[in-house]
Design a protein around this motif. Structure first.
Motif, PDB file in Angstrom:
ATOM      1  N   TYR A   1      35.970 -16.538  -2.959  1.00 32.77           N
ATOM      2  CA  TYR A   1      35.408 -16.784  -1.636  1.00 32.77           C
ATOM      3  C   TYR A   1      35.365 -18.287  -1.374  1.00 32.77           C
ATOM      4  N   ALA A   2      35.369 -18.644  -0.101  1.00 32.11           N
ATOM      5  CA  ALA A   2      35.186 -20.045   0.292  1.00 32.11           C
ATOM      6  C   ALA A   2      34.168 -20.088   1.428  1.00 32.11           C
TER       7      ALA A   2
ATOM      8  N   ILE B   1      37.397 -16.301   3.473  1.00 30.45           N
ATOM      9  CA  ILE B   1      36.822 -17.495   4.076  1.00 30.45           C
ATOM     10  C   ILE B   1      35.629 -17.141   4.948  1.00 30.45           C
ATOM     11  N   LEU B   2      34.513 -17.830   4.680  1.00 34.42           N
ATOM     12  CA  LEU B   2      33.307 -17.682   5.499  1.00 34.42           C
ATOM     13  C   LEU B   2      33.001 -19.040   6.126  1.00 34.42           C
ATOM     14  N   LEU B   3      32.982 -19.100   7.439  1.00 31.29           N
ATOM     15  CA  LEU B   3      32.726 -20.335   8.163  1.00 31.29           C
ATOM     16  C   LEU B   3      31.284 -20.336   8.656  1.00 31.29           C
TER      17      LEU B   3
ATOM     18  N   GLY C   1      31.911 -12.739  -8.236  1.00 34.35           N
ATOM     19  CA  GLY C   1      33.152 -13.435  -7.966  1.00 34.35           C
ATOM     20  C   GLY C   1      32.953 -14.931  -8.128  1.00 34.35           C
ATOM     21  N   ILE C   2      33.855 -15.696  -7.562  1.00 36.83           N
ATOM     22  CA  ILE C   2      33.800 -17.155  -7.603  1.00 36.83           C
ATOM     23  C   ILE C   2      33.790 -17.666  -6.169  1.00 36.83           C
ATOM     24  N   VAL C   3      32.880 -18.598  -5.877  1.00 30.97           N
ATOM     25  CA  VAL C   3      32.772 -19.111  -4.515  1.00 30.97           C
ATOM     26  C   VAL C   3      32.892 -20.632  -4.500  1.00 30.97           C
ATOM     27  N   ALA C   4      33.741 -21.129  -3.631  1.00 32.00           N
ATOM     28  CA  ALA C   4      33.882 -22.569  -3.418  1.00 32.00           C
ATOM     29  C   ALA C   4      33.140 -22.940  -2.140  1.00 32.00           C
ATOM     30  N   VAL C   5      32.322 -23.984  -2.209  1.00 32.44           N
ATOM     31  CA  VAL C   5      31.643 -24.498  -1.016  1.00 32.44           C
ATOM     32  C   VAL C   5      32.320 -25.818  -0.641  1.00 32.44           C
ATOM     33  N   HIS C   6      32.706 -25.932   0.611  1.00 29.25           N
ATOM     34  CA  HIS C   6      33.504 -27.094   1.017  1.00 29.25           C
ATOM     35  C   HIS C   6      33.030 -27.626   2.363  1.00 29.25           C
ATOM     36  N   ASP C   7      33.036 -28.953   2.487  1.00 27.92           N
ATOM     37  CA  ASP C   7      32.705 -29.610   3.750  1.00 27.92           C
ATOM     38  C   ASP C   7      33.810 -29.355   4.768  1.00 27.92           C
TER      39      ASP C   7
ATOM     40  N   ILE D   1      29.381 -16.784  -8.519  1.00 31.38           N
ATOM     41  CA  ILE D   1      28.447 -16.456  -7.441  1.00 31.38           C
ATOM     42  C   ILE D   1      27.035 -16.221  -7.956  1.00 31.38           C
ATOM     43  N   GLU D   2      26.894 -15.579  -9.122  1.00 28.80           N
ATOM     44  CA  GLU D   2      25.551 -15.296  -9.629  1.00 28.80           C
ATOM     45  C   GLU D   2      24.784 -16.579  -9.959  1.00 28.80           C
ATOM     46  N   ILE D   3      25.507 -17.632 -10.377  1.00 31.55           N
ATOM     47  CA  ILE D   3      24.867 -18.916 -10.661  1.00 31.55           C
ATOM     48  C   ILE D   3      24.352 -19.552  -9.375  1.00 31.55           C
ATOM     49  N   LEU D   4      25.197 -19.566  -8.351  1.00 30.55           N
ATOM     50  CA  LEU D   4      24.790 -20.208  -7.095  1.00 30.55           C
ATOM     51  C   LEU D   4      23.692 -19.406  -6.396  1.00 30.55           C
ATOM     52  N   ARG D   5      23.776 -18.091  -6.484  1.00 34.16           N
ATOM     53  CA  ARG D   5      22.707 -17.265  -5.905  1.00 34.16           C
ATOM     54  C   ARG D   5      21.358 -17.592  -6.540  1.00 34.16           C
ATOM     55  N   LYS D   6      21.344 -17.683  -7.858  1.00 32.48           N
ATOM     56  CA  LYS D   6      20.103 -17.992  -8.566  1.00 32.48           C
ATOM     57  C   LYS D   6      19.587 -19.374  -8.165  1.00 32.48           C
TER      58      LYS D   6
END
Length: 224
Positions: A4-5, A49-51, A98-104, A166-171
Motif C-alpha cells: 500500500y502507499a 494507492i490511498l490519497l 501488508g507493507i505500507v509506504a507513507v510519502h509526501d 502495517i501492524e507496526i505503524l498501526r501500533k
C-alpha cells in the motif's frame, strides 16, 4: 504480500506564496500530485494507492483528474488536522496485513526504484526510512541565540517514502499526537521501534518554496 502507499497531501501552499495548495501547482503541465501518484503506479510491486487530502479539496482534485484525463486508480481519504491524523486516517482504510509506504505528495520525483527498495527493506526489517547525508555544514541553534557546530557525518536528512509493516505503524499510531511527531519515523521510534535507514536520493526533493518547483522542473526534464 500486499503493498500500500499512503500519499499525504496536506500542504496549504503558504510558503510557496501561492493561493493554490502546493500539491496542485503545475510541474511540466500537470499537478505535482499527479507526478507523485504516477511514480507509485510505476512501481513493479503494484501498491494500492490511498490519497489523503483535505475534505474541502476533494472536489477540486476530482475536477483536476477530469481536466488532465488522469485515470490512475486511487482511494480518496479525508485528511486530518495534522499530518499525524491524516496518516492515521489512511491506515484506518487498510484492512489486514501488508507493507505500507507513507510519502509526501510534494515529492514528485521519487523513483520507482527507491519505492521498490523501501518496500523490500521494510519487508525484511519491519521498516525502511529513506535518508541522505547532508553536504552543507550544520549548526545547532541554542536557547541563548548562540550556535554550535555539529558533525555532519553523524547526521541524515530524512525523506519519504517511510515504509513499515502495517501492524507496526498501526501500533505506533495508537498513541496520542505529540508536537515532536514530524514524520512516521518519529512516531514509530517513540513507540519503541528501531528505525532502519535506507539510502534516499538527492533528486527526491520536497517542493516547499518557489525555487524548489523550478529545480524540480529541471530534474524532471533531465530524468525524462
Amino acid at each position: 504480500m500486499k503493498y500500500y502507499a499512503i500519499i499525504v497531501a496536506g500542504g496549504s501552499g503558504s510558503r510557496m506564496q501561492n493561493k493554490i495548495a502546493k500539491q496542485f501547482l503545475l510541474l511540466d503541465g500537470k499537478p505535482i500530485l499527479m507526478h507523485t501518484l504516477e511514480a507509485f503506479a510505476a512501481c513493479p510491486l503494484n501498491p494500492e494507492i490511498l490519497l489523503v487530502l483535505n475534505i474541502h479539496q476533494h472536489q477540486y482534485w476530482e475536477e483536476l483528474c477530469k481536466a488532465h484525463s488522469f485515470t490512475i486508480p486511487h482511494q480518496l481519504i479525508k485528511g486530518g488536522d495534522q499530518r499525524f491524523h491524516s496518516v492515521k486516517n489512511g491506515l484506518k482504510a487498510i484492512k489486514g496485513k501488508g507493507i505500507v509506504a507513507v510519502h509526501d505528495a510534494v515529492r514528485p520525483l521519487v523513483s520507482s526504484a527507491l519505492i521498490s527498495r523501501s518496500f523490500e527493506a521494510a519487508e525484511a526489517h519491519g521498516n525502511a526510512v529513506a535518508g541522505i547525508p547532508p553536504t552543507d555544514s550544520v549548526r545547532k541553534v541554542l536557547f541563548d541565540g548562540k550556535t554550535e557546530a555539529l558533525n555532519r557525518n553523524e547526521l541524515l536528512l530524512i525523506q519519504t517514502p517511510q515504509t513499515f509493516a502495517i501492524e507496526i505503524l498501526r501500533k505506533a499510531y495508537q498513541q496520542p499526537f505529540r508536537n515532536e511527531f514530524t514524520d512516521d519515523a518519529s512516531v514509530a521510534e517513540y513507540s519503541g521501534f528501531t528505525i532502519h535507514i535506507i539510502e534516499g536520493a538527492r533528486e527526491n526533493i520536497k517542493i516547499t518554496y518557489p525555487e524548489d518547483l523550478e529545480m524540480a522542473a529541471i530534474l524532471n526534464k533531465k530524468g525524462s
